[in-house]
Enzyme design. Sequence first.
Site, PDB file in Angstrom:
ATOM      1  N   ARG A  46     -36.574  19.871 -31.530  1.00 16.09           N
ATOM      2  CA  ARG A  46     -35.669  20.349 -30.478  1.00 16.09           C
ATOM      3  C   ARG A  46     -36.180  19.824 -29.143  1.00 16.09           C
ATOM      4  NH1 ARG A  46     -35.298  24.541 -26.854  1.00 16.09           N
ATOM      5  NH2 ARG A  46     -33.166  25.147 -26.350  1.00 16.09           N
ATOM      6  N   SER A  80     -27.354  29.404 -35.420  1.00 17.74           N
ATOM      7  CA  SER A  80     -27.856  30.518 -34.605  1.00 17.74           C
ATOM      8  C   SER A  80     -26.774  31.561 -34.383  1.00 17.74           C
ATOM      9  CB  SER A  80     -28.304  30.018 -33.223  1.00 17.74           C
ATOM     10  OG  SER A  80     -29.388  29.135 -33.334  1.00 17.74           O
ATOM     11  N   LYS A 110     -36.321  29.430 -24.038  1.00 19.25           N
ATOM     12  CA  LYS A 110     -34.922  29.021 -23.976  1.00 19.25           C
ATOM     13  C   LYS A 110     -34.246  29.772 -22.829  1.00 19.25           C
ATOM     14  CE  LYS A 110     -31.165  27.998 -27.215  1.00 19.25           C
ATOM     15  NZ  LYS A 110     -29.989  28.762 -26.784  1.00 19.25           N
TER      16      LYS A 110
END
Lengths: 211, 211
Positions: B41, B110, B139
């Site tokens: 990511r 998610s 995040k």
Amino acid sequence: MSAPDYRVYLVLDPGQCGGLEGMLRVSEAAIAGGAGVVQLRAPDWKKRDWLAAARALKTLCHARGARLLVNDHLDVALAIGADGVHVGQADLPAGVVRSLLGPDAIVGLSVSNAAELAAAELAAVDYLGVGPVFATLSKPDAAPPVGLAGLASLVSAVGKPCVAIGGISLDNAASVAATGVAGVAVIGALCRAADPAAAARALLNHFREKP
Amino acid sequence: MSAPDYRVYLVLDPGQCGGLEGMLRVSEAAIAGGAGVVQLRAPDWKKRDWLAAARALKTLCHARGARLLVNDHLDVALAIGADGVHVGQADLPAGVVRSLLGPDAIVGLSVSNAAELAAAELAAVDYLGVGPVFATLSKPDAAPPVGLAGLASLVSAVGKPCVAIGGISLDNAASVAATGVAGVAVIGALCRAADPAAAARALLNHFREKP
């Protein structure tokens, strides 16, 4: 399908068009004025938004005989069956794009100088985006401008269609067309035009009849 | 191949790992400590960098029996033959991902609340990432934390493996594991650990033997 008509190549910018609705409005008008290629480019968007925009633009473009290319996001292009993908130097390599999209897709690659042109996987690409020709406000991370002489030099060294990009306006398009490019790619000159159809016609006038 | 071992699921962050070299170092140590899944990511990266990192991580993971998943960029996953893709609510829909990756790929989605779970294309996904469980710094655009009770409630409503994510540390992992999740996904708890192998072992200890 016939060969793409690169003469007037619209690159969409959500900010300059005013979101998806504006992108559809500008695309429709530009195609009516002669744009043969529309590229969806929205670097700040998440892919759910890319997907919705690409789907709507594909429908619009195909109903009017234009091609829809997707900037960078090969996965979005695959998901909606776009006509092709345009990649920059920091995106997926053209050879990877070609192998995933197949032989019938349109693959374009940006080059900004002779070194990038020498390193380009020309066998994998259909056309080159060459520029920026002039300074541009549409792409903050653009390379230094190549100018008209630099553009002509790069174009003469390639056996593929070249589409000039970067700072091209109705005022300078004639001199750009005279370098031997297959077309001009514009963002602001169409996205911010009061009359995008008329602007596309004015750009198209600098090129001969479609080959 | 055997079913993925979700118990310790490493999500890589270039900033927290210190670039690609750190990501490879952390991944190797985490897998040695028991991590069964590594997710690449790097939302701020261009895809040329994704491609290089994904290639190197795939080699590393496969040599050690772990799976490599790619966050968001299905095209990168296709290009390198990753084991699967993890998407969020604003990324490509799970059904699109499944149709492009095929039946053997791992597809994760998610979800942050019951509404997102109700709307999830469960037939297209192998596992759900549920969270954030706690507040997280990794995040910035994360949804509000669901907490342990919210996590347990969501997990009990799904017939798929759930991987908890968001603010999970060595200190709270036991309580997270007790909710019935298949595993814990962590960024900082491994990427910033002085000894990522020991940290992975400590997380693994909260789960029973691999099913």
